[in-house]
Design a protein around this motif. Structure first.
Motif, PDB file in Angstrom:
ATOM      1  N   LEU A 232       0.853  -1.188   0.000  1.00  0.00           N
ATOM      2  CA  LEU A 232       0.000   0.000   0.000  1.00  0.00           C
ATOM      3  C   LEU A 232       0.891   1.240   0.000  1.00  0.00           C
ATOM      4  N   LEU A 233       0.775   2.063  -1.036  1.00  0.00           N
ATOM      5  CA  LEU A 233       1.607   3.262  -1.160  1.00  0.00           C
ATOM      6  C   LEU A 233       0.708   4.493  -1.237  1.00  0.00           C
ATOM      7  N   ASP A 234       0.821   5.365  -0.229  1.00  0.00           N
ATOM      8  CA  ASP A 234       0.016   6.590  -0.167  1.00  0.00           C
ATOM      9  C   ASP A 234       0.912   7.777  -0.504  1.00  0.00           C
ATOM     10  N   GLU A 235       0.752   8.305  -1.720  1.00  0.00           N
ATOM     11  CA  GLU A 235       1.555   9.435  -2.217  1.00  0.00           C
ATOM     12  C   GLU A 235       3.057   9.177  -2.069  1.00  0.00           C
ATOM     13  N   PRO A 236       3.585   8.097  -2.647  1.00  0.00           N
ATOM     14  CA  PRO A 236       5.007   7.779  -2.459  1.00  0.00           C
ATOM     15  C   PRO A 236       5.945   8.747  -3.169  1.00  0.00           C
ATOM     16  N   THR A 237       5.437   9.537  -4.122  1.00  0.00           N
ATOM     17  CA  THR A 237       6.324  10.393  -4.915  1.00  0.00           C
ATOM     18  C   THR A 237       6.466  11.798  -4.353  1.00  0.00           C
ATOM     19  N   ASN A 238       5.753  12.117  -3.262  1.00  0.00           N
ATOM     20  CA  ASN A 238       5.722  13.509  -2.781  1.00  0.00           C
ATOM     21  C   ASN A 238       7.102  14.077  -2.455  1.00  0.00           C
ATOM     22  N   HIS A 239       7.993  13.273  -1.923  1.00  0.00           N
ATOM     23  CA  HIS A 239       9.300  13.793  -1.492  1.00  0.00           C
ATOM     24  C   HIS A 239      10.431  13.325  -2.410  1.00  0.00           C
ATOM     25  N   LEU A 240      10.081  12.900  -3.617  1.00  0.00           N
ATOM     26  CA  LEU A 240      11.095  12.389  -4.537  1.00  0.00           C
ATOM     27  C   LEU A 240      11.354  13.380  -5.665  1.00  0.00           C
ATOM     28  N   ASP A 241      12.620  13.454  -6.096  1.00  0.00           N
ATOM     29  CA  ASP A 241      12.912  14.185  -7.309  1.00  0.00           C
ATOM     30  C   ASP A 241      12.837  13.201  -8.479  1.00  0.00           C
ATOM     31  N   LEU A 242      13.075  13.709  -9.687  1.00  0.00           N
ATOM     32  CA  LEU A 242      12.821  12.891 -10.869  1.00  0.00           C
ATOM     33  C   LEU A 242      13.682  11.646 -10.945  1.00  0.00           C
ATOM     34  N   ASP A 243      14.949  11.742 -10.522  1.00  0.00           N
ATOM     35  CA  ASP A 243      15.805  10.554 -10.657  1.00  0.00           C
ATOM     36  C   ASP A 243      15.334   9.442  -9.724  1.00  0.00           C
ATOM     37  N   ALA A 244      14.949   9.805  -8.481  1.00  0.00           N
ATOM     38  CA  ALA A 244      14.431   8.788  -7.558  1.00  0.00           C
ATOM     39  C   ALA A 244      13.076   8.267  -8.035  1.00  0.00           C
ATOM     40  N   LEU A 245      12.276   9.144  -8.635  1.00  0.00           N
ATOM     41  CA  LEU A 245      10.959   8.733  -9.123  1.00  0.00           C
ATOM     42  C   LEU A 245      11.096   7.718 -10.261  1.00  0.00           C
ATOM     43  N   VAL A 246      12.022   7.972 -11.179  1.00  0.00           N
ATOM     44  CA  VAL A 246      12.249   7.042 -12.290  1.00  0.00           C
ATOM     45  C   VAL A 246      12.713   5.688 -11.758  1.00  0.00           C
ATOM     46  N   TRP A 247      13.603   5.719 -10.750  1.00  0.00           N
ATOM     47  CA  TRP A 247      14.067   4.455 -10.153  1.00  0.00           C
ATOM     48  C   TRP A 247      12.907   3.713  -9.493  1.00  0.00           C
ATOM     49  N   LEU A 248      12.053   4.443  -8.765  1.00  0.00           N
ATOM     50  CA  LEU A 248      10.930   3.806  -8.063  1.00  0.00           C
ATOM     51  C   LEU A 248       9.973   3.157  -9.065  1.00  0.00           C
ATOM     52  N   GLU A 249       9.702   3.833 -10.166  1.00  0.00           N
ATOM     53  CA  GLU A 249       8.849   3.240 -11.211  1.00  0.00           C
ATOM     54  C   GLU A 249       9.408   1.905 -11.665  1.00  0.00           C
ATOM     55  N   SER A 250      10.712   1.883 -11.921  1.00  0.00           N
ATOM     56  CA  SER A 250      11.347   0.662 -12.397  1.00  0.00           C
ATOM     57  C   SER A 250      11.226  -0.447 -11.356  1.00  0.00           C
ATOM     58  N   TRP A 251      11.406  -0.113 -10.082  1.00  0.00           N
ATOM     59  CA  TRP A 251      11.318  -1.111  -9.007  1.00  0.00           C
ATOM     60  C   TRP A 251       9.896  -1.657  -8.899  1.00  0.00           C
ATOM     61  N   LEU A 252       8.909  -0.789  -8.934  1.00  0.00           N
ATOM     62  CA  LEU A 252       7.522  -1.214  -8.758  1.00  0.00           C
ATOM     63  C   LEU A 252       7.030  -2.056  -9.938  1.00  0.00           C
ATOM     64  N   LYS A 253       7.551  -1.799 -11.120  1.00  0.00           N
ATOM     65  CA  LYS A 253       7.179  -2.624 -12.277  1.00  0.00           C
ATOM     66  C   LYS A 253       7.609  -4.073 -12.065  1.00  0.00           C
ATOM     67  N   ARG A 254       8.691  -4.266 -11.323  1.00  0.00           N
ATOM     68  CA  ARG A 254       9.189  -5.622 -11.075  1.00  0.00           C
ATOM     69  C   ARG A 254       8.527  -6.274  -9.867  1.00  0.00           C
ATOM     70  N   PHE A 255       7.828  -5.511  -9.066  1.00  0.00           N
ATOM     71  CA  PHE A 255       7.179  -6.048  -7.864  1.00  0.00           C
ATOM     72  C   PHE A 255       6.101  -7.058  -8.266  1.00  0.00           C
ATOM     73  N   GLU A 256       6.123  -8.243  -7.652  1.00  0.00           N
ATOM     74  CA  GLU A 256       5.255  -9.341  -8.094  1.00  0.00           C
ATOM     75  C   GLU A 256       3.959  -9.449  -7.302  1.00  0.00           C
ATOM     76  N   GLY A 257       3.850  -8.747  -6.184  1.00  0.00           N
ATOM     77  CA  GLY A 257       2.646  -8.848  -5.373  1.00  0.00           C
ATOM     78  C   GLY A 257       1.528  -7.941  -5.865  1.00  0.00           C
ATOM     79  N   THR A 258       0.483  -7.846  -5.049  1.00  0.00           N
ATOM     80  CA  THR A 258      -0.624  -6.936  -5.322  1.00  0.00           C
ATOM     81  C   THR A 258      -0.260  -5.558  -4.774  1.00  0.00           C
ATOM     82  N   MET A 259      -0.603  -4.520  -5.510  1.00  0.00           N
ATOM     83  CA  MET A 259      -0.219  -3.172  -5.097  1.00  0.00           C
ATOM     84  C   MET A 259      -1.384  -2.214  -5.281  1.00  0.00           C
ATOM     85  N   LEU A 260      -1.625  -1.386  -4.272  1.00  0.00           N
ATOM     86  CA  LEU A 260      -2.553  -0.263  -4.370  1.00  0.00           C
ATOM     87  C   LEU A 260      -1.757   1.005  -4.124  1.00  0.00           C
TER      88      LEU A 260
END
Length: 638
Positions: A172-200
């Motif tokens: 469960l991720l509630d506004e995970p991008t609020n404190h991220l700049d673009l480089d961290a945001l791009v990395w987080l996108e890549s990580w979450l795409k690989r996440f195998e569980g259920t995500m909201l």
């Protein structure tokens, strides 16, 4: 799977959900969207068991492990790495079992505990935790710093890393991008795409949602509606549904008007009284569909500036920073009338410092800023409370502002103006310190509009805005006639508003010759170079000397810049071809409809046939050229 059946949830007097039902399947990545205050976070609390339903059922698999980002700021002297490691609950449990087994001298239990640690990935856990931290923007020398030495924004990144460290079935991720700049945001996108569980995920960043979600759950009017697709697909499907609803509402209004006319005409006639009475009952029973326009998206606009000096301002040898600390130096830039400048750069590089210096919030440490005659700056601070007073109401803010800018404004005029920004009734007199982040952001926008600026300096204006308000801001900025300088991690806003970029990096401010896609590739390249530099042996170990590596990186950056310059005219031509193909497709449909109508004369048939062939020939030529350009761009990118 997650199943909500006829769910009702109340928070005090407010009904968050009423008779809501929805099913989410294992492995689905779901975006939860809705207006601020709709109850999205309450739904998360329901799933974690923090809140309980007033009626209905919530079904989750009993063995599912749930991970979420804690919203409290951690206070601990543990190192950043250790704090993140503690998020891996199975590993922590296995390590505790090992300590207990060793204390009791139980050899069998010790062996079992070691087996559990191995299954939990304990032998590379520290490396995984540090990879998470570095992906979210932490530097190698920060990995062992105590948690309470970091600022609030960085501590929230630590909480995010800790949640990602947990091997969860439901994330469960509630506004995970609020404190991220673009480089961290791009990395987080890549990580979450690989996440195998259920995500909201709750987010107001449309590009982030588009990248990682394939299901959208819309919370509105205490109901949950499931849409298959990412946020862009949801918007299209919801727009179609709203059009259908509006048409149904209009048909119903016509039917109701007809019934009312019958009642008004015949209710006094004895022979028709019974029929009229039945019409009254039908009218009372008729379901009244809520008109779609009553929930129309929030909109506003910036007023036309009184003047447009050109240049707006010029910076010569400017240094920006705090006290004796210089963060950026030797800034040589001009800002012209009508420019739309996006300011890029990682956290801590000096973007906000540069904007504050231009906004006159702090003096330059060196150099000169020359302002054009009639320059009127409107400044949106990243921390809204930098420009707001917590103990004052929106109305008091506007009265004080009106005295400075337009003394003739009456209180009712100010109340009406605040009402257009959703500060209605008692909200206009509520203390700002008690308001939500989104409400504070809307108040700052209202104050900006009232000031009638010709230069807008916006530092992360979307941090607390919901998607509809972000859309309103984007539309208002595109119609604004003055100059815009924008710092934001909202890529959709940057794409829609900015036509050029400045890069703040390495203590300098330079034009970035490329678009946002080029910047994301540049960020990934920089991250790769940093990883290689961190893992490469130094000169004492026989590795490449630091100076040589620096020259190599410089050469690589120059090569990327050269390739970007080669690709730019190709991309421009490609975009022009796309536009022409779209126009030809539309014209082809029109011609084909005319040919199928059977109403054309023989000369008209011949003319339309010739035109159809010409369209086909031109389309084929353009498509071939499109393929050639695409291949060339792909080769340059590779």
């Amino acid at each position: 799977m997650i199943v909500l059946k006829n769910l009702t949830l109340r928070r005090g007097a407010k009904v968050v959900l009423e008779g809501a039902s929805v099913t989410l399947h294992p492995g689905e990545k779901v975006g939860l969207v809705g207006r601020n205050g709709a109850g999205k976070s309450s739904l998360f609390a329901l799933l974690t068991g923090t809140l309980h339903a007033d009626a209905g059922d919530v079904e989750l698999p009993a063995r599912w492990r749930i991970a979420e980002v804690a919203q409290s700021m951690p206070e601990t002297r543990d190192s950043a790495t250790d704090f993140v490691l503690q998020g891996d609950a199975p590993l922590i449990e296995a390590q505790a079992a090992l300590a207990q087994a060793e204390a009791s001298g139980d050899g069998h239990a010790i062996a079992e505990a070691h087996q559990r640690i191995e299954e939990a990935g304990g032998f590379d856990a520290r490396a995984r935790a540090q990879a998470l931290l570095m992906g979210l923007g932490f530097k190698p020398d920060q990995l062992d710093r105590p948690v309470d030495s970091f600022s609030g924004g960085w501590r929230m990144r630590l909480q995010l890393a800790r949640a990602l460290m947990c091997p969860a079935d439901l994330l469960l991720l509630d506004e995970p991008t609020n404190h991220l700049d673009l480089d961290a945001l791009v990395w987080l996108e890549s990580w979450l795409k690989r996440f195998e569980g259920t995500m909201l995920v709750i987010s107001h960043d449309r590009e982030f949602l588009d990248a990682i979600t394939r299901v959208t759950l819309h919370l509105e009017d205490a109901q949950l509606t499931r849409y298959t697709g990412n946020y862009t697909a949801f918007e299209a499907m919801r727009a179609e549904r709203m059009l259908q609803q509006q048409a149904a509402y209009e048909r119903q209004q016509e039917r109701m008007a007809h019934l009312q006319r019958f009642i008004d005409r015949f209710k006094a006639k004895a022979t028709k009284a019974k029929q009229a009475q039945s019409r009254v009952k039908a009218l009372e029973r008729m379901e009244k569909l809520a008109p779609v326009l009553t929930s129309a998206d929030f909109t506003f606009e910036f007023r036309e500036p009184e003047s447009l000096p050109n240049p707006m301002l010029a910076l010569k040898d400017v240094a920006c920073g705090y006290g004796d600390t210089v963060i950026v130096r030797n800034v040589q830039r001009s800002v012209l009338a009508g420019q739309r400048i996006g300011i890029l750069g990682a956290n801590g590089q000096g973007k906000s410092t540069l904007v504050k210096t231009i906004a006159r919030m702090q003096p330059p440490l060196a150099g000169q800023i020359t302002e054009g005659k009639g320059l009127a700056i409107g400044y949106f601070a990243q921390q809204e409370m930098d420009v707001l007073r917590p103990d004052e109401s929106p109305l008091q803010h506007m009265i004080r502002l009106a005295k400075e800018i337009s003394p003739q404004a009456r209180e009712q005029e100010l109340r009406d103006f605040l009402g257009s920004f959703r500060f209605v009734g008692d909200m206009a007199s509520q203390a700002v310190g008690t308001m939500s982040g989104g409400e504070k952001a809307r108040l700052v926008l209202a104050m900006l509009v009232w000031q009638r600026p010709n230069l807008l300096l916006l530092d992360e204006p979307t941090n607390h805005l919901d998607l509809t308000t972000r859309e309103a801001l984007s539309m208002a900025l595109n119609e604004f006639e003055g100059t815009v300088m924008l710092v934001s991690h909202d890529r959709a806003l940057l794409r829609e508003v900015c036509d050029e970029f400045w890069l703040v990096a390495g203590g300098a401010v330079q034009p970035f010759d490329g678009d946002l896609d080029d910047y994301q590739r540049w960020l990934l390249d920089q991250a790769k170079l940093q990883r290689e530099a961190a893992s490469s042996p130094g000169p004492k170990d026989g590795g490449v000397p630091t100076a040589n590596r620096r020259e190599e990186r410089k050469a690589q950056a120059q090569e990327r810049q050269r390739l970007a310059e080669q690709a730019r005219p190709l991309k421009k031509e490609l975009a022009q071809i796309d536009q022409r193909l779209a126009a030809l497709g539309s014209e082809k449909s029109t011609v084909e409809e005319a040919l199928a109508s059977g109403t054309l004369t023989p000369p008209q048939l011949a003319e339309h046939g010739k035109r159809l062939k010409a369209i086909g020939d031109e389309t084929e030529t353009l498509e071939l050229r499109w393929l050639e350009l695409s291949e060339q761009i792909d080769q340059l990118s590779a």
